[in-house]
Motif scaffolding. Sequence first.
Motif, short mmCIF file in Angstrom:
data_model
loop_
_atom_site.label_atom_id
_atom_site.label_comp_id
_atom_site.label_asym_id
_atom_site.label_seq_id
_atom_site.Cartn_x
_atom_site.Cartn_y
_atom_site.Cartn_z
N LEU A 88 15.24 34.97 39.96
CA LEU A 88 14.02 33.93 40.68
C LEU A 88 12.54 34.46 39.58
CD1 LEU A 88 13.63 35.87 44.28
CD2 LEU A 88 14.59 33.87 43.69
N LEU A 89 13.08 35.16 38.78
CA LEU A 89 11.75 34.58 37.51
C LEU A 89 12.17 33.43 37.27
CD1 LEU A 89 9.29 35.72 36.12
CD2 LEU A 89 11.00 37.08 34.74
N PRO A 90 13.42 33.34 35.52
CA PRO A 90 13.46 32.13 35.46
C PRO A 90 13.87 30.35 36.45
CG PRO A 90 15.57 33.29 35.35
CD PRO A 90 14.37 34.41 36.12
N LEU A 91 13.83 31.32 36.92
CA LEU A 91 14.27 30.04 38.18
C LEU A 91 13.02 29.39 38.92
CD1 LEU A 91 16.81 28.44 40.33
CD2 LEU A 91 16.42 30.03 41.12
N THR A 92 11.96 30.27 38.55
CA THR A 92 10.88 29.66 39.45
C THR A 92 10.23 28.69 37.97
OG1 THR A 92 10.62 31.47 41.64
CG2 THR A 92 8.39 30.34 40.08
N LEU A 99 21.68 29.81 38.36
CA LEU A 99 21.15 30.61 38.27
C LEU A 99 21.06 30.62 40.07
CD1 LEU A 99 17.72 30.22 35.95
CD2 LEU A 99 19.80 31.96 36.02
N LEU A 100 20.82 29.53 40.45
CA LEU A 100 20.83 29.78 42.32
C LEU A 100 21.94 29.41 42.34
CD1 LEU A 100 18.97 25.76 42.64
CD2 LEU A 100 17.95 27.92 43.69
N LEU A 101 23.08 29.44 41.32
CA LEU A 101 24.46 29.98 42.62
C LEU A 101 24.68 31.57 41.96
CD1 LEU A 101 27.26 29.38 43.28
CD2 LEU A 101 28.01 28.95 40.72
N LYS A 102 24.01 31.78 41.12
CA LYS A 102 24.16 32.73 40.49
C LYS A 102 22.95 34.31 41.67
CE LYS A 102 23.39 36.45 37.04
NZ LYS A 102 22.83 37.55 37.83
N PHE A 103 22.18 33.47 41.95
CA PHE A 103 20.91 34.40 43.04
C PHE A 103 22.44 34.47 44.18
CE2 PHE A 103 17.84 34.35 45.94
CZ PHE A 103 17.80 35.78 45.44
N ALA A 104 22.38 33.18 44.74
CA ALA A 104 23.49 32.64 46.33
C ALA A 104 24.79 33.79 45.95
CB ALA A 104 24.09 31.92 46.40
N ILE A 105 25.09 33.74 44.86
CA ILE A 105 26.80 34.85 44.92
C ILE A 105 26.29 36.41 44.99
CG2 ILE A 105 28.09 35.88 44.10
CD1 ILE A 105 28.95 32.70 42.78
N LEU A 140 35.73 34.57 42.36
CA LEU A 140 35.76 33.47 42.82
C LEU A 140 34.36 32.99 41.53
CD1 LEU A 140 35.69 32.74 46.11
CD2 LEU A 140 37.61 32.72 44.65
N SER A 141 33.11 33.59 41.62
CA SER A 141 32.35 33.50 40.16
C SER A 141 32.38 33.11 38.78
CB SER A 141 30.72 34.34 40.40
OG SER A 141 31.40 35.88 39.68
N ILE A 142 33.69 33.48 38.60
CA ILE A 142 33.88 33.55 36.89
C ILE A 142 34.46 32.13 36.03
CG2 ILE A 142 35.13 33.68 35.35
CD1 ILE A 142 35.45 36.60 36.44
N PRO A 143 35.09 30.78 37.40
CA PRO A 143 35.11 30.06 36.45
C PRO A 143 33.84 29.21 36.97
CG PRO A 143 36.41 30.20 38.43
CD PRO A 143 36.02 31.35 38.14
N LEU A 144 33.85 29.16 38.01
CA LEU A 144 32.05 28.51 38.20
C LEU A 144 31.64 28.70 37.27
CD1 LEU A 144 31.88 28.81 42.09
CD2 LEU A 144 32.85 27.07 41.34
N TYR A 145 30.98 30.15 37.06
CA TYR A 145 30.33 30.06 35.71
C TYR A 145 29.60 29.60 34.97
CZ TYR A 145 27.74 33.57 38.98
OH TYR A 145 27.14 34.18 40.67
N TYR A 146 31.11 29.73 34.73
CA TYR A 146 31.66 28.82 32.94
C TYR A 146 31.76 27.69 33.44
CZ TYR A 146 34.78 28.02 28.88
OH TYR A 146 35.01 26.75 27.81
N CYS A 147 32.44 27.15 34.16
CA CYS A 147 31.90 25.85 34.27
C CYS A 147 30.22 24.66 33.88
CB CYS A 147 32.48 24.96 34.63
SG CYS A 147 33.98 24.93 35.06
N LEU A 148 29.19 25.99 34.74
CA LEU A 148 28.22 25.73 34.32
C LEU A 148 27.65 25.54 32.83
CD1 LEU A 148 27.16 26.32 37.72
CD2 LEU A 148 27.35 24.57 37.15
N ILE A 149 27.83 27.16 32.36
CA ILE A 149 27.37 27.82 31.39
C ILE A 149 27.84 26.58 29.92
CG2 ILE A 149 27.30 29.43 29.62
CD1 ILE A 149 27.01 31.20 32.09
N SER A 150 29.31 25.93 30.13
CA SER A 150 29.77 25.57 28.82
C SER A 150 29.06 23.99 29.77
CB SER A 150 31.07 25.33 29.02
OG SER A 150 31.53 25.15 30.20
#
Length: 232
Positions: free
Chosen positions: A23-27, A47-53, A73-83
């Motif tokens: 929540l710190l970097p998100l804020t 960060l929103l997706l990560k926090f929710a998961i 399930l978080s692995i491909p989602l995180y990769y797409c957003l970060i890349s």
Amino acid sequence: MFETLTIYFAKKPVPCFAVIITLLPLTLIFVRKAYLDPSFKLLVFYLLLKFAIDIFMVHSAALQKNNIIYYNLSIPLYYCLISGMFYYKLSGTYSRKIVVYSMLVFSSFCIWEIFNANSNIRDLYNHRAVLYSKTIEGVLINSWILLYFYELIKSLRIPNLLNFPFFWVCSGLLLYYSSFIFIAPALHYTATWSGSLDLGVTRIIPYIFEILSAIMFSVGIYHFSAADYAKQ
């Protein structure tokens, strides 16, 4: 439910703190208006997706339910957003195309491995962590980070990297994903809901790096200036 979560937080303070500190970097992103930058806008979604998961995983763990499927399930989602963040930062057209292709190929591989690691995909109680995907994700993301650092240093555009917001974001990602390259394969064999192997302090190492990563994100976002970005 609140009482159950409180007890779980008391038993697992480090993993739970790793969730809350997101929540710190998100804020800060909204306070500093860092979302004006396309890469930081994707960081918001990450960060929103990560926090929710993470919340779902903590809640499931507190209720003694298998939460490994969220990890998978978080692995491909995180990769797409970060890349995707590096798609906007890398200067070469060829590099950007590779980033896009890697999203498609890696996501397909992740889906295949989830089914391959779990012959009965409906058996969520015995759902197992993937063997290769998290490690490959770490290698790919670290590759984009190093390529970006190479372009950044070669261009000599940034007089002081310590005041450059995305440098801190990259450093946080590099620290976090470097820790997972060697630990992730072990999770395939140890992260089972019943009869799991106790790895001791090794188990919390990713959470420690996750906390440090969030702090680095926050430092970088704090250095973001909406006024300076508008002048670019």
